[in-house]
Enzyme design. Structure first.
Site, PDB file in Angstrom:
ATOM      1  N   THR A 141     124.280  34.764  38.927  1.00  0.00           N
ATOM      2  CA  THR A 141     125.054  35.961  39.238  1.00  0.00           C
ATOM      3  C   THR A 141     125.031  36.356  40.707  1.00  0.00           C
ATOM      4  O   THR A 141     125.920  37.071  41.160  1.00  0.00           O
ATOM      5  CB  THR A 141     124.511  37.157  38.436  1.00  0.00           C
ATOM      6  OG1 THR A 141     123.160  37.433  38.869  1.00  0.00           O
ATOM      7  CG2 THR A 141     124.509  36.852  36.946  1.00  0.00           C
ATOM      8  N   GLN A 193     115.135  31.667  30.653  1.00  0.00           N
ATOM      9  CA  GLN A 193     114.650  33.039  30.763  1.00  0.00           C
ATOM     10  C   GLN A 193     113.121  33.125  30.707  1.00  0.00           C
ATOM     11  O   GLN A 193     112.445  32.192  31.117  1.00  0.00           O
ATOM     12  CB  GLN A 193     115.320  33.918  29.693  1.00  0.00           C
ATOM     13  CG  GLN A 193     116.762  34.232  30.000  1.00  0.00           C
ATOM     14  CD  GLN A 193     117.737  33.589  29.027  1.00  0.00           C
ATOM     15  OE1 GLN A 193     117.400  33.142  27.947  1.00  0.00           O
ATOM     16  NE2 GLN A 193     118.985  33.550  29.416  1.00  0.00           N
ATOM     17  N   ASP A 225     113.277  33.605  35.934  1.00  0.00           N
ATOM     18  CA  ASP A 225     113.353  33.268  37.364  1.00  0.00           C
ATOM     19  C   ASP A 225     112.003  32.859  37.946  1.00  0.00           C
ATOM     20  O   ASP A 225     111.739  33.053  39.135  1.00  0.00           O
ATOM     21  CB  ASP A 225     113.920  34.444  38.181  1.00  0.00           C
ATOM     22  CG  ASP A 225     115.239  34.944  37.629  1.00  0.00           C
ATOM     23  OD1 ASP A 225     116.147  34.122  37.430  1.00  0.00           O
ATOM     24  OD2 ASP A 225     115.362  36.163  37.371  1.00  0.00           O
ATOM     25  N   GLY A 284     119.863  30.305  35.069  1.00  0.00           N
ATOM     26  CA  GLY A 284     120.109  29.326  36.114  1.00  0.00           C
ATOM     27  C   GLY A 284     118.804  28.750  36.619  1.00  0.00           C
ATOM     28  O   GLY A 284     117.856  29.491  36.885  1.00  0.00           O
ATOM     29  N   HIS A 285     118.730  27.425  36.726  1.00  0.00           N
ATOM     30  CA  HIS A 285     117.541  26.758  37.254  1.00  0.00           C
ATOM     31  C   HIS A 285     117.934  25.973  38.502  1.00  0.00           C
ATOM     32  O   HIS A 285     118.909  25.219  38.480  1.00  0.00           O
ATOM     33  CB  HIS A 285     116.946  25.824  36.201  1.00  0.00           C
ATOM     34  CG  HIS A 285     116.369  26.547  35.026  1.00  0.00           C
ATOM     35  ND1 HIS A 285     115.861  25.904  33.922  1.00  0.00           N
ATOM     36  CD2 HIS A 285     116.219  27.868  34.789  1.00  0.00           C
ATOM     37  CE1 HIS A 285     115.418  26.806  33.051  1.00  0.00           C
ATOM     38  NE2 HIS A 285     115.635  27.994  33.559  1.00  0.00           N
ATOM     39  N   LYS A 336     111.095  27.587  36.638  1.00  0.00           N
ATOM     40  CA  LYS A 336     110.970  26.584  35.572  1.00  0.00           C
ATOM     41  C   LYS A 336     111.708  25.305  35.903  1.00  0.00           C
ATOM     42  O   LYS A 336     111.286  24.206  35.515  1.00  0.00           O
ATOM     43  CB  LYS A 336     111.493  27.175  34.253  1.00  0.00           C
ATOM     44  CG  LYS A 336     110.699  28.373  33.768  1.00  0.00           C
ATOM     45  CD  LYS A 336     111.274  28.948  32.492  1.00  0.00           C
ATOM     46  CE  LYS A 336     112.635  29.592  32.691  1.00  0.00           C
ATOM     47  NZ  LYS A 336     112.588  30.779  33.567  1.00  0.00           N
ATOM     48  N   LYS A 371     105.852  29.724  44.104  1.00  0.00           N
ATOM     49  CA  LYS A 371     106.134  30.602  45.247  1.00  0.00           C
ATOM     50  C   LYS A 371     104.888  31.274  45.826  1.00  0.00           C
ATOM     51  O   LYS A 371     104.952  32.408  46.308  1.00  0.00           O
ATOM     52  CB  LYS A 371     107.200  31.642  44.880  1.00  0.00           C
ATOM     53  CG  LYS A 371     108.574  31.036  44.658  1.00  0.00           C
ATOM     54  CD  LYS A 371     109.663  32.088  44.678  1.00  0.00           C
ATOM     55  CE  LYS A 371     111.052  31.454  44.686  1.00  0.00           C
ATOM     56  NZ  LYS A 371     112.130  32.426  44.790  1.00  0.00           N
TER      57      LYS A 371
END
Length: 431
Positions: free
Chosen positions: A302, A225, A13, A40-41, A16, A332
């Protein structure tokens, strides 16, 4: 050889997708080498937000060829839904291919995932319940179903494999988990439907990629991941079921290590992880909740809230060295804008010992105490910076200190979700 690997330097997370999307603007091919739909990206463009799961982030560029590699465990219904969702949005998409050697998440895999987590109770690992682990278990046990087995003309071989596999799975369902057995013919019919729908996308991906490299094409490998979830080097057993390292990316993409020119490690300006397992810098106070809400730290796949903590430079340096990172991206940074001071973990203390790397023993990792260095915050909006010089001096110092601690130059800095909110610190990052 013009191969760039983009991988996660923390527990996943890290952003990427944003970094891959930025680099894919000048790439010919983007390959997903590992993981499954449990990853998930997210990519934010002028046309909207795209949440990708198993399709590489380069798919949003019409010039880009995207490949789901042999190291990915593919859920056919999830992949077909993802393709349909992209098409429904009338996006100008690149070409998509799927390796015939990729393993398939069969209908019994998510069930085994769910029932085993339920059986573990409080000792559960915290999986995404997508069947990833059971599918990779079958792969390693040499009893997996591969994409090639689904294709038209392979029905007899698939039946033969399932006639051996299904009695074992049904024995577990009935006698261990006290659930209903699955029907062979229903599985075969479902698999046949998948095979027909996926057939136009299926290729010998490793041959395609090697031919492209021989022709001088620019290839990006987008790992899923993060390294701290690696099956061998992560916080075992609270890890994923594949290898999200540079070495694992090569294996899953069909690329040799000698063909890699650049390894970009992606780090969030703080740290998050999903599920159970050690997390020395975890924040369970108001600061942690502030970062979670500002950073929208909820899983792309999720929706689960992520655990949040300060930047862990011990783990980051470990992953930088393990992957041979040539550079890093820090994402971020803007989430830290309101904080008056920011902590960075520069060491671990275990009893009277100081550790400079994550220990292999789970009980020791759970017991370490972080050694913090406190840096001043900047309490200024950084989201509109156009260059490194535009960042507040304290923010510049924070980036430079992270760079010093992990031992890798930080070439890209994320200051927001949009494509334009990326500061290119060195001209070489644009190459």
């Amino acid at each position: 050889m013009p191969v760039t690997i983009v991988l996660g330097g923390q527990w996943g997370d890290e952003g990427k997708g944003k970094i891959t999307d930025a680099l894919a603007a000048t790439a010919d091919i983007v390959i997903r080498p590992n993981g499954s739909t449990n990853a998930g990206h997210t990519v934010v463009t002028d046309e909207g937000i795209y949440k990708l799961h198993v399709i590489p982030s380069g798919i949003l560029y019409p010039h880009c060829t995207c490949i789901i590699g042999a190291g990915v465990a593919v859920s056919p219904p999830d992949l077909l839904r993802e393709i349909a969702a992209l098409r429904e949005r009338h996006a100008r998409l690149g070409q998509l291919y799927l390796s015939d050697r990729a393993h398939v998440i069969m209908p019994y895999h998510p069930l085994l995932d769910l029932y085993e987590e339920q059986r573990r109770g409080a000792a559960g690992i915290g999986t995404t319940l997508r069947g990833n682990g059971p599918a990779f278990t079958d792969k390693v046990a040499r009893r997996g179903i591969r994409v090639a087995d689904l294709l038209p003309g392979s029905e007899a071989l698939l039946r033969q494999k399932l006639e051996i596999l299904l009695p074992e799975k049904n024995t577990l369902f009935v006698h261990l988990y006290h659930q209903q057995p699955l029907d062979l013919d229903e599985l075969l019919n479902e698999a046949r439907t998948w095979g027909e729908a996926l057939a136009p996308f299926v290729i010998a991906a490793e041959v395609f990629v090697q031919d492209a490299l021989a022709a001088g094409k620019h290839v990006i490998v987008e790992a899923a991941q993060g390294t701290m979830l690696d099956l061998d080097y992560g916080t075992y057993p609270y890890v994923t079921s594949s290898s999200p390292t540079a070495a694992g990316a090569c294996q899953g993409a069909g690329i040799a290590p000698t063909q890699v020119e650049r390894v970009v490690g992606v780090f969030k300006a703080y740290t998050t992880r999903v599920g159970a397992g050690p997390f020395p810098t975890e924040l369970t106070d108001e600061t942690g909740q502030l970062l979670r809400e500002r950073g929208r730290e909820y899983g792309t796949t999720t929706g689960r809230p992520r655990r949040v903590g300060w930047f862990d430079a011990v783990a980051a340096r470990y992953t930088a060295r393990l992957n041979g990172m040539t550079e890093a991206a820090l994402t971020k940074l803007d989430m830290l804008d309101p904080l008056p001071e920011i902590r960075v973990c520069v060491g671990y203390r275990l009893g009277d010992r100081e550790l400079t790397a994550p220990p292999a023993q789970l009980d020791q990792y759970m017991a370490v105490e972080p050694v913090y260095e406190i840096l001043p915050g900047w309490q200024t909006d950084t989201s509109h910076a156009a260059s490194f010089a535009d960042l507040p001096p304290a923010a510049q110092r924070y980036v430079e200190r992270i760079e010093e601690l992990i031992g890798v130059p930080i070439t890209m800095i994320g200051i927001g979700p949009a494509r334009r909110q990326l500061v290119w610190r060195h001209a070489s990052a644009l190459a």
